[in-house]
Design a protein around this motif. Structure first.
Motif, mmCIF file in Angstrom:
data_model
loop_
_atom_site.group_PDB
_atom_site.id
_atom_site.type_symbol
_atom_site.label_atom_id
_atom_site.label_comp_id
_atom_site.label_asym_id
_atom_site.label_seq_id
_atom_site.Cartn_x
_atom_site.Cartn_y
_atom_site.Cartn_z
ATOM 1 N N VAL A 189 -2.888 -3.069 9.598
ATOM 2 C CA VAL A 189 -1.471 -3.238 9.274
ATOM 3 C C VAL A 189 -0.616 -2.159 9.927
ATOM 4 C CG1 VAL A 189 -1.686 -2.083 7.036
ATOM 5 C CG2 VAL A 189 0.201 -3.615 7.413
ATOM 6 N N ASP A 190 -1.160 -1.000 10.206
ATOM 7 C CA ASP A 190 -0.337 0.109 10.699
ATOM 8 C C ASP A 190 -0.904 0.599 12.030
ATOM 9 O OD1 ASP A 190 1.030 2.442 11.127
ATOM 10 O OD2 ASP A 190 0.818 3.194 9.079
ATOM 11 N N ALA A 191 -0.212 0.294 13.132
ATOM 12 C CA ALA A 191 -0.735 0.620 14.459
ATOM 13 C C ALA A 191 -0.016 1.826 15.059
ATOM 14 C CB ALA A 191 -0.579 -0.583 15.381
ATOM 15 N N GLY B 213 0.838 -1.179 0.000
ATOM 16 C CA GLY B 213 0.000 0.000 0.000
ATOM 17 C C GLY B 213 0.880 1.239 0.000
ATOM 18 N N ILE B 214 0.233 2.400 0.020
ATOM 19 C CA ILE B 214 0.999 3.647 0.032
ATOM 20 C C ILE B 214 1.459 3.894 1.456
ATOM 21 C CG2 ILE B 214 0.869 6.093 -0.495
ATOM 22 C CD1 ILE B 214 -1.701 5.449 -1.947
ATOM 23 N N SER B 215 2.675 4.394 1.614
ATOM 24 C CA SER B 215 3.123 4.670 2.977
ATOM 25 C C SER B 215 4.144 5.786 2.996
ATOM 26 C CB SER B 215 3.728 3.417 3.586
ATOM 27 O OG SER B 215 4.893 3.071 2.880
ATOM 28 N N LEU C 14 -7.798 2.954 4.146
ATOM 29 C CA LEU C 14 -7.673 1.733 3.344
ATOM 30 C C LEU C 14 -6.209 1.311 3.238
ATOM 31 C CD1 LEU C 14 -10.217 2.590 0.499
ATOM 32 C CD2 LEU C 14 -10.477 0.798 2.217
ATOM 33 N N SER C 15 -5.292 2.312 3.187
ATOM 34 C CA SER C 15 -3.864 1.969 3.073
ATOM 35 C C SER C 15 -3.336 1.300 4.327
ATOM 36 C CB SER C 15 -2.995 3.201 2.874
ATOM 37 O OG SER C 15 -3.504 4.021 1.905
ATOM 38 N N ASN C 16 -3.987 1.546 5.446
ATOM 39 C CA ASN C 16 -3.508 0.949 6.692
ATOM 40 C C ASN C 16 -4.238 -0.336 7.032
ATOM 41 O OD1 ASN C 16 -1.538 2.785 7.055
ATOM 42 N ND2 ASN C 16 -2.747 4.165 8.338
ATOM 43 N N THR C 17 -4.890 -0.891 6.018
ATOM 44 C CA THR C 17 -5.672 -2.112 6.197
ATOM 45 C C THR C 17 -5.265 -3.100 5.109
ATOM 46 O OG1 THR C 17 -7.483 -0.659 6.829
ATOM 47 C CG2 THR C 17 -8.039 -2.953 6.431
HETATM 48 MG MG LIG Z 1 0.381 3.190 6.762
#
Ligand SMILES: [Mg+2]
Ligand SMILES: Nc1ncnc2c1ncn2[C@@H]1O[C@H](COP(=O)(O)OP(=O)(O)OP(=O)(O)O)[C@@H](O)[C@H]1O
Length: 420
Positions: free
Chosen positions: A169-171, A37-39, A152-155
């Motif tokens: 995915v990103d906590a 995903g984008i990060s 959505l990018s963090n899932t």
């Molecule tokens: Mg992220």
């Protein structure tokens, strides 16, 4: 400080990776080409022994915070990526200190939303993704987790029979509290709405969202879905003392949504004419637990529901309603499920999880029956599926070759982070 690895069971092969090089410059031979995903931070996938590990370069303090949070989420049985370890004390060849790395296990068969949209999908896909995200958010909130950067990018998403299961995915921005106030829940929902609208606008600008799909409307739907589910899982219900069946009915409704009720508070009013009930502790995974108990199969919730339905129709078809459920389940396993799950050709096992293949074979059987205008056997449907359907699917254990980063990014996400 020398290079330091903090991990539960670190693989010594970790030392073979070029930690003295900034992650962005790692040679391709170390990397597994999987969609991301984008990060904001640099994230890469590497193979360590039999595992694929996601490496995120990040300040040590933040890495430690996120590592601990992910560990707590695992203990609470929340769907999230599994933390693997932290690498700290990195130095470049010339002695310059480098950021730490947070390692998580790559979530098998998971897809970033951009990979799901990289080919045009059925119009209701966005809706099903957001349904899954709403369920994830409700579960996290019930457990006292405030996310702070819902998007959505963090899932990550995994196919789950006809729908999806969402994983956190990103906590990084999260906080685990004893319980969340309504204000905190609303805050998370606001962040979700704004971030998701932005992400869908990106997709629309890239021409991968169906024309009729409205980003604002879809993003508002997640709030509606969340609130419906929250109310069903936690709402107070009041009824006359004579209507006690409504207790069972509430529990059945929760089961249907995939939740078990661990604790239900029940009170009567002073004159004893009405009863008030409220679920206090609910646990996701109703169907997957039941399937696990009957067959030992460990699959996702929607897949479990599908398998249990097939087990029910097997039972009805054999006219064995009066026999013990365990015995019938055993026969169903050996005669129906395993002949499929065990006979997926080796070179196709990376396409989909076995339980997902089983679900698709049942769908395919239905499709074939419609086409020929009569019942077809599961064996036939499986053979036809293997010959014509499965080979055409992308590998989803580790979808290689979809360059999700090449999709355009137009709108900027709000919230604490902007897209890189
Ligand atoms: Mg992220
Ligand atoms: N364990 C994992 N399994 C699969 N994919 C992963 C994993 N960890 C990270 N990714 C992929 O990498 C992407 C970026 O990870 P992450 O969101 O943690 O980075 P970030 O830089 O903190 O993001 P942000 O910009 O939101 O701060 C994710 O969207 C996901 O696609």
């Amino acid at each position: 400080m020398p290079l330091q690895i903090t991990a539960n069971r670190p693989d010594p092969a970790l030392f073979d990776l070029p930690w003295s090089t900034p992650l962005e410059e790692w040679d391709a031979r170390y990397l597994a080409a999987l969609p991301r995903g984008i990060s904001r931070h640099v994230v890469r996938f590497v193979r360590v022994g039999d595992l694929v590990i996601a490496v995120k370069e990040i300040k040590e303090e933040i890495a430690r915070g996120e590592y601990e949070l992910l560990r707590s989420l695992r203990r609470l049985d929340m769907p999230s990526v599994v933390p693997y370890g932290i690498i700290s004390g990195r130095k470049a060849a010339d002695g310059t200190p480098l950021d730490a790395c947070l390692l998580t296990r790559h979530l098998e068969f998971s897809l970033p939303y951009r990979a799901l949209f990289s080919q045009r999908l059925r119009p209701d896909t966005a809706k099903r993704l957001l349904d899954a995200l709403a369920v994830l958010l409700v579960r996290l909130h019930l457990a006292g987790f405030w996310w702070g950067d819902v998007s959505l990018s963090n899932t990550l998403f995994r196919r789950d029979a006809g729908s999806f299961t969402a994983y956190l995915v990103d906590a990084e921005t999260g906080q685990l509290l004893p319980a969340l106030s309504n204000g905190q829940r609303t805050h998370d929902l606001d962040i979700a709405r704004v971030n998701i609208a932005g992400e869908l606008m990106d997709l629309a600008a890239g021409g991968v969202l169906e024309d009729e799909a409205d980003p604002i409307e879809i993003s508002e739907n997640i709030v509606l879905r969340y609130e419906q589910l929250w109310e069903e899982l936690t709402g107070v219900e009041r009824f006359e003392t004579g209507d006690r069946w409504r207790v069972d009915e509430r529990i059945r409704r929760l089961n249907q949504l995939g939740f078990d009720v661990d604790e239900l508070a029940m009170t009567t009013d002073v004159d004893g004419t009405s009863i008030q009930i409220q679920p206090k502790v609910v646990d996701a995974g109703h169907h997957s637990r039941r399937l696990m108990r009957l067959t030992g199969l460990d699959v996702q919730e929607g897949q479990a529901r599908r398998l249990l339905n097939d087990l029910d129709s097997f039972r009805a078809g054999e006219n064995r309603q009066n026999e013990s459920e365990e015995i019938v389940a055993h026969d169903w396993m050996t005669r129906v499920y395993e002949p499929i799950a065990r006979n997926i050709p080796r070179d196709l096992t990376h396409k989909l999880e076995p339980a997902q293949v089983f679900h698709e074979v049942l769908e395919h059987r239905w499709y074939l029956s419609e086409k020929v205008g009569g019942d077809v056997t599961t064996e036939w449907a499986f053979a036809d599926y293997l010959a014509h359907v499965l080979p055409t699917k992308p590998d989803e254990e580790s979808v290689v070759g979809i360059d999700t980063m090449a999709l355009p990014v137009v709108a900027r996400r709000s919230g604490p982070h902007t897209t890189a």
